[in-house]
Design an enzyme around this catalytic site. Structure first.
Site, PDB file in Angstrom:
ATOM      1  N   GLU A 109       0.926  -1.031  -0.389  1.00 54.58           N
ATOM      2  CA  GLU A 109      -0.177  -0.130  -0.224  1.00 54.58           C
ATOM      3  C   GLU A 109       0.852   1.018  -0.357  1.00 54.58           C
ATOM      4  O   GLU A 109       0.593   2.063   0.381  1.00 54.58           O
ATOM      5  CB  GLU A 109      -1.370  -0.199   1.779  1.00 54.58           C
ATOM      6  CG  GLU A 109      -1.839  -1.288   1.147  1.00 54.58           C
ATOM      7  CD  GLU A 109      -2.695  -1.604   2.100  1.00 54.58           C
ATOM      8  OE1 GLU A 109      -2.884  -0.366   3.720  1.00 54.58           O
ATOM      9  OE2 GLU A 109      -3.072  -2.620   2.372  1.00 54.58           O
ATOM     10  N   GLU A 164      -5.959 -10.991  -1.304  1.00 56.64           N
ATOM     11  CA  GLU A 164      -7.661 -10.756  -0.261  1.00 56.64           C
ATOM     12  C   GLU A 164      -8.703 -10.353  -0.465  1.00 56.64           C
ATOM     13  O   GLU A 164      -8.860  -9.635  -0.281  1.00 56.64           O
ATOM     14  CB  GLU A 164      -6.834  -9.354   0.694  1.00 56.64           C
ATOM     15  CG  GLU A 164      -5.027  -9.225   1.058  1.00 56.64           C
ATOM     16  CD  GLU A 164      -4.949  -7.974   1.863  1.00 56.64           C
ATOM     17  OE1 GLU A 164      -5.689  -7.046   2.244  1.00 56.64           O
ATOM     18  OE2 GLU A 164      -3.327  -7.543   1.622  1.00 56.64           O
TER      19      GLU A 164
HETATM   20  O1  9MR Z   1      -7.759  -8.005   8.070  1.00 54.78           O
HETATM   21  C1  9MR Z   1      -6.861  -7.418   8.666  1.00 54.78           C
HETATM   22  C2  9MR Z   1      -8.235  -6.921  10.132  1.00 54.78           C
HETATM   23  O2  9MR Z   1      -7.695  -7.879  10.737  1.00 54.78           O
HETATM   24  C3  9MR Z   1      -7.008  -5.400  10.650  1.00 54.78           C
HETATM   25  O3  9MR Z   1      -7.595  -5.275  11.726  1.00 54.78           O
HETATM   26  C4  9MR Z   1      -6.610  -4.642   9.573  1.00 54.78           C
HETATM   27  C5  9MR Z   1      -5.799  -3.811  10.460  1.00 54.78           C
HETATM   28  O4  9MR Z   1      -5.013  -2.693   9.434  1.00 54.78           O
HETATM   29  O5  9MR Z   1      -5.614  -4.939   8.184  1.00 54.78           O
HETATM   30  C6  9MR Z   1      -6.935  -5.796   8.282  1.00 54.78           C
HETATM   31  O6  9MR Z   1      -6.109  -6.800   6.902  1.00 54.78           O
HETATM   32  C7  9MR Z   1      -5.263  -5.969   5.847  1.00 54.78           C
HETATM   33  C8  9MR Z   1      -4.279  -6.368   5.407  1.00 54.78           C
HETATM   34  O7  9MR Z   1      -3.077  -6.792   6.180  1.00 54.78           O
HETATM   35  C9  9MR Z   1      -3.821  -5.501   4.166  1.00 54.78           C
HETATM   36  N1  9MR Z   1      -5.199  -4.866   2.851  1.00 54.78           N
HETATM   37  C10 9MR Z   1      -5.952  -4.512   3.975  1.00 54.78           C
HETATM   38  C11 9MR Z   1      -6.348  -5.813   4.820  1.00 54.78           C
HETATM   39  C12 9MR Z   1      -7.799  -4.957   5.107  1.00 54.78           C
HETATM   40  O8  9MR Z   1      -8.083  -3.969   6.025  1.00 54.78           O
END
Ligand code: 9MR
Length: 375
Positions: free
Chosen positions: A161, A266
Protein backbone atom coordinates in the site's frame (compact mmCIF):
# COMPACT_ATOMS: atom_id res chain seq x y z
CA UNK A 1 -47.28 -42.96 19.74
CA UNK A 2 -44.85 -44.93 21.90
CA UNK A 3 -43.93 -47.08 18.89
CA UNK A 4 -43.27 -43.97 16.82
CA UNK A 5 -40.98 -42.60 19.51
CA UNK A 6 -39.16 -45.93 19.69
CA UNK A 7 -38.60 -45.93 15.93
CA UNK A 8 -37.25 -42.38 15.98
CA UNK A 9 -34.99 -43.20 18.94
CA UNK A 10 -33.67 -46.34 17.23
CA UNK A 11 -32.95 -44.36 14.10
CA UNK A 12 -31.01 -41.77 16.10
CA UNK A 13 -29.08 -44.51 17.92
CA UNK A 14 -28.33 -46.27 14.67
CA UNK A 15 -27.03 -43.07 13.16
CA UNK A 16 -24.80 -42.48 16.17
CA UNK A 17 -23.46 -46.04 16.11
CA UNK A 18 -22.85 -46.20 12.40
CA UNK A 19 -19.45 -47.37 11.22
CA UNK A 20 -16.63 -44.94 10.59
CA UNK A 21 -17.31 -45.15 6.88
CA UNK A 22 -20.80 -43.78 7.33
CA UNK A 23 -19.94 -41.27 9.99
CA UNK A 24 -20.01 -37.70 8.77
CA UNK A 25 -16.29 -37.06 9.08
CA UNK A 26 -14.92 -33.60 8.54
CA UNK A 27 -15.11 -33.83 4.74
CA UNK A 28 -18.68 -35.07 4.35
CA UNK A 29 -19.78 -33.25 7.50
CA UNK A 30 -18.74 -29.94 5.98
CA UNK A 31 -20.52 -30.83 2.80
CA UNK A 32 -17.63 -30.48 0.40
CA UNK A 33 -16.12 -33.70 -0.81
CA UNK A 34 -14.32 -32.03 -3.71
CA UNK A 35 -12.05 -29.30 -2.54
CA UNK A 36 -11.06 -25.96 -3.95
CA UNK A 37 -7.35 -26.71 -3.72
CA UNK A 38 -7.75 -29.81 -5.88
CA UNK A 39 -10.22 -28.35 -8.32
CA UNK A 40 -7.90 -25.43 -9.16
CA UNK A 41 -4.59 -27.23 -8.75
CA UNK A 42 -3.59 -26.81 -12.39
CA UNK A 43 -4.66 -23.17 -12.45
CA UNK A 44 -3.44 -21.25 -9.41
CA UNK A 45 -2.99 -21.62 -5.66
CA UNK A 46 -6.11 -21.14 -3.58
CA UNK A 47 -5.04 -19.35 -0.43
CA UNK A 48 -6.57 -18.17 2.81
CA UNK A 49 -5.64 -15.67 5.50
CA UNK A 50 -5.59 -17.10 9.03
CA UNK A 51 -6.14 -15.29 12.32
CA UNK A 52 -4.32 -16.25 15.50
CA UNK A 53 -6.91 -18.79 16.66
CA UNK A 54 -6.85 -20.51 13.29
CA UNK A 55 -3.05 -20.64 13.24
CA UNK A 56 -3.12 -22.16 16.74
CA UNK A 57 -5.72 -24.68 15.49
CA UNK A 58 -8.19 -23.82 18.23
CA UNK A 59 -11.27 -24.90 16.30
CA UNK A 60 -11.08 -28.42 14.90
CA UNK A 61 -13.68 -27.83 12.20
CA UNK A 62 -11.88 -24.77 10.86
CA UNK A 63 -8.55 -26.56 11.09
CA UNK A 64 -9.93 -29.35 8.89
CA UNK A 65 -11.54 -26.93 6.50
CA UNK A 66 -8.31 -24.98 5.99
CA UNK A 67 -6.28 -28.12 5.37
CA UNK A 68 -8.83 -29.60 2.98
CA UNK A 69 -9.72 -26.56 0.93
CA UNK A 70 -6.63 -24.38 0.63
CA UNK A 71 -3.06 -24.82 -0.55
CA UNK A 72 -1.65 -21.46 0.42
CA UNK A 73 -1.73 -19.54 3.70
CA UNK A 74 -1.11 -15.95 4.80
CA UNK A 75 -1.09 -14.53 8.32
CA UNK A 76 -3.95 -12.05 8.57
CA UNK A 77 -2.13 -10.01 11.23
CA UNK A 78 0.64 -11.77 13.15
CA UNK A 79 3.45 -11.07 10.70
CA UNK A 80 2.85 -7.34 10.51
CA UNK A 81 5.59 -5.14 11.93
CA UNK A 82 3.83 -4.07 15.15
CA UNK A 83 3.12 -7.69 16.02
CA UNK A 84 6.20 -9.56 14.86
CA UNK A 85 8.72 -6.81 15.73
CA UNK A 86 7.10 -4.56 18.36
CA UNK A 87 10.31 -2.94 19.55
CA UNK A 88 13.90 -2.71 18.37
CA UNK A 89 15.23 -6.01 19.67
CA UNK A 90 11.98 -7.83 20.33
CA UNK A 91 10.56 -10.33 17.86
CA UNK A 92 7.41 -12.44 18.31
CA UNK A 93 8.03 -15.47 16.17
CA UNK A 94 5.96 -18.06 18.08
CA UNK A 95 2.70 -17.80 16.15
CA UNK A 96 4.31 -17.15 12.75
CA UNK A 97 6.50 -20.22 13.35
CA UNK A 98 3.33 -22.24 13.88
CA UNK A 99 1.92 -20.94 10.61
CA UNK A 100 5.13 -21.87 8.79
CA UNK A 101 4.89 -25.38 10.28
CA UNK A 102 1.22 -25.66 9.35
CA UNK A 103 2.01 -24.66 5.76
CA UNK A 104 4.74 -27.26 5.57
CA UNK A 105 2.58 -29.98 7.11
CA UNK A 106 -0.22 -29.47 4.58
CA UNK A 107 2.03 -28.74 1.62
CA UNK A 108 0.84 -25.17 1.29
CA UNK A 109 2.57 -22.17 -0.28
CA UNK A 110 3.40 -19.92 2.66
CA UNK A 111 2.96 -16.27 1.74
CA UNK A 112 4.53 -13.63 4.00
CA UNK A 113 2.49 -10.49 4.75
CA UNK A 114 4.08 -7.97 5.03
CA UNK A 115 7.58 -6.48 5.34
CA UNK A 116 7.17 -2.75 4.69
CA UNK A 117 3.80 -1.15 5.47
CA UNK A 118 2.91 2.22 6.98
CA UNK A 119 -0.03 0.71 8.87
CA UNK A 120 0.22 -1.60 11.90
CA UNK A 121 3.80 -0.37 12.03
CA UNK A 122 5.90 -0.68 15.18
CA UNK A 123 5.96 2.63 16.99
CA UNK A 124 9.75 2.63 17.15
CA UNK A 125 9.86 2.59 13.35
CA UNK A 126 7.12 5.16 12.85
CA UNK A 127 9.14 7.75 14.76
CA UNK A 128 12.25 7.46 12.56
CA UNK A 129 12.99 10.50 10.40
CA UNK A 130 16.66 10.01 9.50
CA UNK A 131 17.30 8.27 6.19
CA UNK A 132 20.28 6.16 7.31
CA UNK A 133 18.50 5.10 10.46
CA UNK A 134 15.41 4.16 8.44
CA UNK A 135 17.49 2.15 5.94
CA UNK A 136 19.31 0.32 8.73
CA UNK A 137 16.06 -0.39 10.54
CA UNK A 138 14.28 -1.68 7.44
CA UNK A 139 17.30 -3.84 6.63
CA UNK A 140 17.41 -5.29 10.15
CA UNK A 141 13.66 -5.95 10.05
CA UNK A 142 13.72 -7.64 6.66
CA UNK A 143 16.81 -9.69 7.51
CA UNK A 144 15.32 -10.89 10.79
CA UNK A 145 11.82 -11.63 9.55
CA UNK A 146 12.36 -12.82 5.97
CA UNK A 147 15.58 -14.50 7.12
CA UNK A 148 13.77 -16.57 9.71
CA UNK A 149 11.40 -18.02 7.13
CA UNK A 150 13.89 -18.33 4.31
CA UNK A 151 13.28 -21.60 2.54
CA UNK A 152 9.77 -21.86 3.97
CA UNK A 153 8.20 -18.79 2.43
CA UNK A 154 6.99 -19.16 -1.12
CA UNK A 155 6.47 -15.42 -1.54
CA UNK A 156 6.47 -12.11 0.32
CA UNK A 157 4.50 -8.89 0.21
CA UNK A 158 7.65 -6.79 0.38
CA UNK A 159 5.91 -3.44 0.15
CA UNK A 160 2.25 -2.92 0.97
CA UNK A 161 0.00 0.00 0.00
CA UNK A 162 2.59 2.59 -1.04
CA UNK A 163 0.43 4.31 -3.67
CA UNK A 164 -2.56 6.62 -3.17
CA UNK A 165 -5.82 6.43 -5.15
CA UNK A 166 -4.57 9.20 -7.49
CA UNK A 167 -1.37 7.39 -8.35
CA UNK A 168 0.91 9.52 -6.15
CA UNK A 169 3.27 7.81 -3.75
CA UNK A 170 1.88 7.75 -0.22
CA UNK A 171 3.60 10.24 2.12
CA UNK A 172 4.56 7.44 4.47
CA UNK A 173 7.19 7.55 7.16
CA UNK A 174 9.44 5.58 4.76
CA UNK A 175 9.00 8.03 1.90
CA UNK A 176 9.58 10.98 4.21
CA UNK A 177 12.79 9.51 5.61
CA UNK A 178 14.35 7.95 2.50
CA UNK A 179 12.54 9.33 -0.51
CA UNK A 180 11.31 6.83 -3.09
CA UNK A 181 14.57 4.87 -2.88
CA UNK A 182 13.03 3.01 0.04
CA UNK A 183 11.04 0.98 -2.49
CA UNK A 184 13.94 -0.51 -4.44
CA UNK A 185 15.95 -0.74 -1.21
CA UNK A 186 13.24 -2.94 0.34
CA UNK A 187 13.08 -5.23 -2.71
CA UNK A 188 16.88 -5.49 -2.99
CA UNK A 189 17.20 -6.28 0.70
CA UNK A 190 14.47 -8.94 0.55
CA UNK A 191 16.03 -10.54 -2.53
CA UNK A 192 19.42 -10.68 -0.83
CA UNK A 193 17.85 -12.39 2.21
CA UNK A 194 15.68 -14.89 0.36
CA UNK A 195 16.57 -15.06 -3.34
CA UNK A 196 14.13 -17.88 -4.02
CA UNK A 197 10.97 -16.25 -2.69
CA UNK A 198 8.70 -14.40 -5.10
CA UNK A 199 8.67 -10.73 -4.12
CA UNK A 200 5.41 -8.79 -4.45
CA UNK A 201 4.08 -5.26 -4.38
CA UNK A 202 0.60 -5.52 -2.81
CA UNK A 203 -2.20 -2.94 -2.69
CA UNK A 204 -5.98 -2.35 -2.67
CA UNK A 205 -8.12 -0.49 -5.26
CA UNK A 206 -5.72 -1.74 -7.91
CA UNK A 207 -8.36 -1.49 -10.63
CA UNK A 208 -8.77 2.29 -10.49
CA UNK A 209 -7.20 3.84 -13.61
CA UNK A 210 -5.20 6.54 -11.81
CA UNK A 211 -3.92 4.25 -9.13
CA UNK A 212 -3.05 1.58 -11.66
CA UNK A 213 -1.01 4.07 -13.70
CA UNK A 214 0.80 5.15 -10.54
CA UNK A 215 1.58 1.58 -9.53
CA UNK A 216 2.88 0.75 -13.00
CA UNK A 217 5.10 3.84 -12.99
CA UNK A 218 6.45 2.93 -9.55
CA UNK A 219 7.10 -0.71 -10.49
CA UNK A 220 8.94 0.33 -13.65
CA UNK A 221 11.26 2.45 -11.51
CA UNK A 222 11.85 -0.46 -9.14
CA UNK A 223 12.68 -2.66 -12.12
CA UNK A 224 14.95 0.01 -13.63
CA UNK A 225 16.89 0.16 -10.36
CA UNK A 226 17.91 -3.45 -10.90
CA UNK A 227 15.86 -4.71 -7.97
CA UNK A 228 14.10 -8.07 -8.23
CA UNK A 229 10.31 -7.80 -8.17
CA UNK A 230 8.27 -10.83 -9.19
CA UNK A 231 4.64 -9.98 -8.74
CA UNK A 232 1.77 -7.61 -8.20
CA UNK A 233 -0.81 -8.37 -5.54
CA UNK A 234 -4.30 -7.05 -6.22
CA UNK A 235 -5.99 -7.28 -2.85
CA UNK A 236 -9.51 -7.82 -4.15
CA UNK A 237 -11.66 -6.25 -1.43
CA UNK A 238 -14.54 -5.95 -3.84
CA UNK A 239 -18.33 -5.70 -3.75
CA UNK A 240 -21.28 -7.14 -5.65
CA UNK A 241 -21.06 -4.39 -8.28
CA UNK A 242 -17.56 -2.92 -8.21
CA UNK A 243 -15.12 -3.12 -9.83
CA UNK A 244 -16.42 -4.29 -13.18
CA UNK A 245 -15.07 -7.49 -14.71
CA UNK A 246 -13.62 -5.35 -17.46
CA UNK A 247 -11.70 -3.15 -15.00
CA UNK A 248 -10.34 -6.24 -13.26
CA UNK A 249 -9.31 -7.74 -16.60
CA UNK A 250 -7.61 -4.56 -17.83
CA UNK A 251 -5.68 -4.42 -14.57
CA UNK A 252 -4.56 -8.06 -14.69
CA UNK A 253 -3.39 -7.55 -18.27
CA UNK A 254 -1.53 -4.31 -17.56
CA UNK A 255 0.23 -5.66 -14.48
CA UNK A 256 1.16 -8.88 -16.25
CA UNK A 257 2.55 -6.79 -19.14
CA UNK A 258 5.26 -5.62 -16.73
CA UNK A 259 6.59 -9.16 -16.97
CA UNK A 260 5.28 -9.95 -13.49
CA UNK A 261 3.04 -12.56 -11.94
CA UNK A 262 -0.34 -11.39 -10.66
CA UNK A 263 -1.90 -12.62 -7.43
CA UNK A 264 -5.32 -11.83 -6.03
CA UNK A 265 -4.19 -11.55 -2.45
CA UNK A 266 -7.11 -10.59 -0.21
CA UNK A 267 -10.33 -11.55 -1.91
CA UNK A 268 -13.75 -10.93 -0.37
CA UNK A 269 -17.06 -9.77 -1.84
CA UNK A 270 -18.94 -7.36 0.43
CA UNK A 271 -22.73 -7.77 0.15
CA UNK A 272 -23.81 -4.89 2.41
CA UNK A 273 -24.96 -1.45 1.29
CA UNK A 274 -22.07 0.93 0.90
CA UNK A 275 -22.39 3.61 3.57
CA UNK A 276 -20.37 6.21 1.63
CA UNK A 277 -23.32 8.50 1.37
CA UNK A 278 -24.04 8.80 5.10
CA UNK A 279 -21.50 11.63 5.48
CA UNK A 280 -21.24 12.62 9.08
CA UNK A 281 -24.16 10.60 10.42
CA UNK A 282 -22.98 8.31 13.20
CA UNK A 283 -24.35 4.95 12.27
CA UNK A 284 -23.83 3.49 15.75
CA UNK A 285 -26.13 6.15 17.24
CA UNK A 286 -29.05 5.76 14.90
CA UNK A 287 -31.28 2.71 14.94
CA UNK A 288 -32.65 3.65 11.53
CA UNK A 289 -29.20 3.85 9.98
CA UNK A 290 -28.21 0.63 11.68
CA UNK A 291 -31.11 -1.17 10.04
CA UNK A 292 -30.47 0.43 6.69
CA UNK A 293 -26.78 -0.39 6.59
CA UNK A 294 -26.94 -3.71 8.40
CA UNK A 295 -29.93 -5.37 6.74
CA UNK A 296 -29.04 -9.07 6.98
CA UNK A 297 -28.50 -9.68 10.69
CA UNK A 298 -30.80 -12.70 10.54
CA UNK A 299 -29.23 -14.37 7.54
CA UNK A 300 -28.21 -13.84 3.95
CA UNK A 301 -31.36 -13.55 1.79
CA UNK A 302 -31.63 -16.02 -1.06
CA UNK A 303 -31.50 -13.38 -3.81
CA UNK A 304 -28.34 -11.80 -2.39
CA UNK A 305 -26.71 -15.21 -1.95
CA UNK A 306 -27.45 -15.87 -5.62
CA UNK A 307 -26.12 -12.49 -6.68
CA UNK A 308 -22.94 -13.14 -4.76
CA UNK A 309 -22.62 -16.62 -6.28
CA UNK A 310 -22.93 -15.14 -9.78
CA UNK A 311 -20.40 -12.43 -8.95
CA UNK A 312 -17.89 -14.98 -7.62
CA UNK A 313 -18.47 -17.15 -10.70
CA UNK A 314 -17.87 -14.20 -13.05
CA UNK A 315 -14.70 -13.25 -11.22
CA UNK A 316 -13.34 -16.80 -11.14
CA UNK A 317 -14.22 -17.31 -14.80
CA UNK A 318 -12.02 -14.29 -15.50
CA UNK A 319 -9.24 -15.67 -13.31
CA UNK A 320 -9.39 -18.95 -15.21
CA UNK A 321 -9.26 -17.09 -18.51
CA UNK A 322 -6.00 -15.52 -17.30
CA UNK A 323 -4.65 -18.43 -15.32
CA UNK A 324 -1.36 -18.16 -17.21
CA UNK A 325 -0.84 -14.80 -15.50
CA UNK A 326 -2.35 -15.53 -12.09
CA UNK A 327 -0.29 -17.41 -9.55
CA UNK A 328 -2.53 -17.35 -6.49
CA UNK A 329 -6.01 -16.36 -5.35
CA UNK A 330 -6.22 -15.87 -1.58
CA UNK A 331 -9.41 -15.33 0.41
CA UNK A 332 -9.14 -12.84 3.26
CA UNK A 333 -10.57 -15.06 5.96
CA UNK A 334 -11.87 -18.59 6.41
CA UNK A 335 -15.56 -17.99 7.00
CA UNK A 336 -18.05 -15.11 7.02
CA UNK A 337 -17.99 -14.94 10.81
CA UNK A 338 -14.32 -14.08 11.07
CA UNK A 339 -14.05 -11.65 8.16
CA UNK A 340 -12.73 -8.15 8.83
CA UNK A 341 -15.65 -6.96 6.67
CA UNK A 342 -17.99 -7.36 9.65
CA UNK A 343 -16.23 -4.31 11.07
CA UNK A 344 -15.33 -2.27 8.03
CA UNK A 345 -16.26 0.35 6.97
CA UNK A 346 -18.81 0.17 9.79
CA UNK A 347 -18.16 -1.63 13.02
CA UNK A 348 -20.37 -4.50 14.18
CA UNK A 349 -22.32 -5.37 11.02
CA UNK A 350 -23.21 -8.85 9.80
CA UNK A 351 -21.47 -9.35 6.47
CA UNK A 352 -21.16 -12.40 4.23
CA UNK A 353 -18.11 -11.86 2.02
CA UNK A 354 -16.51 -15.33 1.78
CA UNK A 355 -17.27 -18.80 0.39
CA UNK A 356 -17.97 -20.46 3.77
CA UNK A 357 -20.73 -19.42 6.15
CA UNK A 358 -20.59 -18.96 9.91
CA UNK A 359 -21.05 -22.72 10.37
CA UNK A 360 -18.11 -23.36 8.02
CA UNK A 361 -20.46 -24.73 5.42
CA UNK A 362 -19.97 -23.96 1.75
CA UNK A 363 -22.29 -21.27 0.41
CA UNK A 364 -23.92 -20.88 -2.99
CA UNK A 365 -20.88 -18.84 -3.96
CA UNK A 366 -18.69 -21.88 -3.24
CA UNK A 367 -20.82 -24.09 -5.47
CA UNK A 368 -20.76 -21.49 -8.22
CA UNK A 369 -16.96 -21.31 -8.14
CA UNK A 370 -16.63 -25.10 -8.08
CA UNK A 371 -19.13 -25.44 -10.92
CA UNK A 372 -16.66 -23.69 -13.21
CA UNK A 373 -14.38 -26.70 -12.84
CA UNK A 374 -17.09 -29.28 -13.29
CA UNK A 375 -18.43 -28.21 -16.67
O1 9MR B 1 -7.86 -8.21 8.21
C1 9MR B 1 -7.00 -7.36 8.91
C2 9MR B 1 -7.69 -6.85 10.16
O2 9MR B 1 -7.90 -7.91 11.07
C3 9MR B 1 -6.85 -5.76 10.81
O3 9MR B 1 -7.57 -5.19 11.87
C4 9MR B 1 -6.53 -4.70 9.78
C5 9MR B 1 -5.69 -3.61 10.38
O4 9MR B 1 -5.20 -2.72 9.43
O5 9MR B 1 -5.82 -5.29 8.70
C6 9MR B 1 -6.62 -6.20 8.02
O6 9MR B 1 -5.93 -6.69 6.89
C7 9MR B 1 -5.55 -5.73 5.92
C8 9MR B 1 -4.32 -6.24 5.24
O7 9MR B 1 -3.31 -6.53 6.15
C9 9MR B 1 -3.81 -5.26 4.19
N1 9MR B 1 -4.84 -4.91 3.26
C10 9MR B 1 -6.10 -4.49 3.84
C11 9MR B 1 -6.60 -5.53 4.82
C12 9MR B 1 -7.95 -5.14 5.36
O8 9MR B 1 -7.85 -3.97 6.11
Amino acid sequence: MKLKLLIVLSAVLLACNSTDDNKPGPVQGLGHSIKLRDAFKDDFYIGVALNTGQILEQDAVQTDLVALQFNSVTAENVMKSSQIHPSKDVYNFDTPDKLAALAEKHDMAFHGHTLVWHSQLSSFISSITDSTEMANTLKAHIEAVAGRYKGTTYSWDVVNEAVEWNGELRESVFLKAMGEDYLSFAFKTAAAVDPNADLYYNDYSMTGAQKRAGVIKMVKKIQASGAKIDGIGMQGHWSLEYPSIQEIETSILQYAALGLKVAITELDIDVLPNPDGISGADISQSAELQDEYNPYVNGLPEDIAQKQAKRYADIFALFLKHKDKIDRVTFWGVNDGNSWKNNFPVNGRTNYPLLFDRENLPKKAYDAVMALKQE
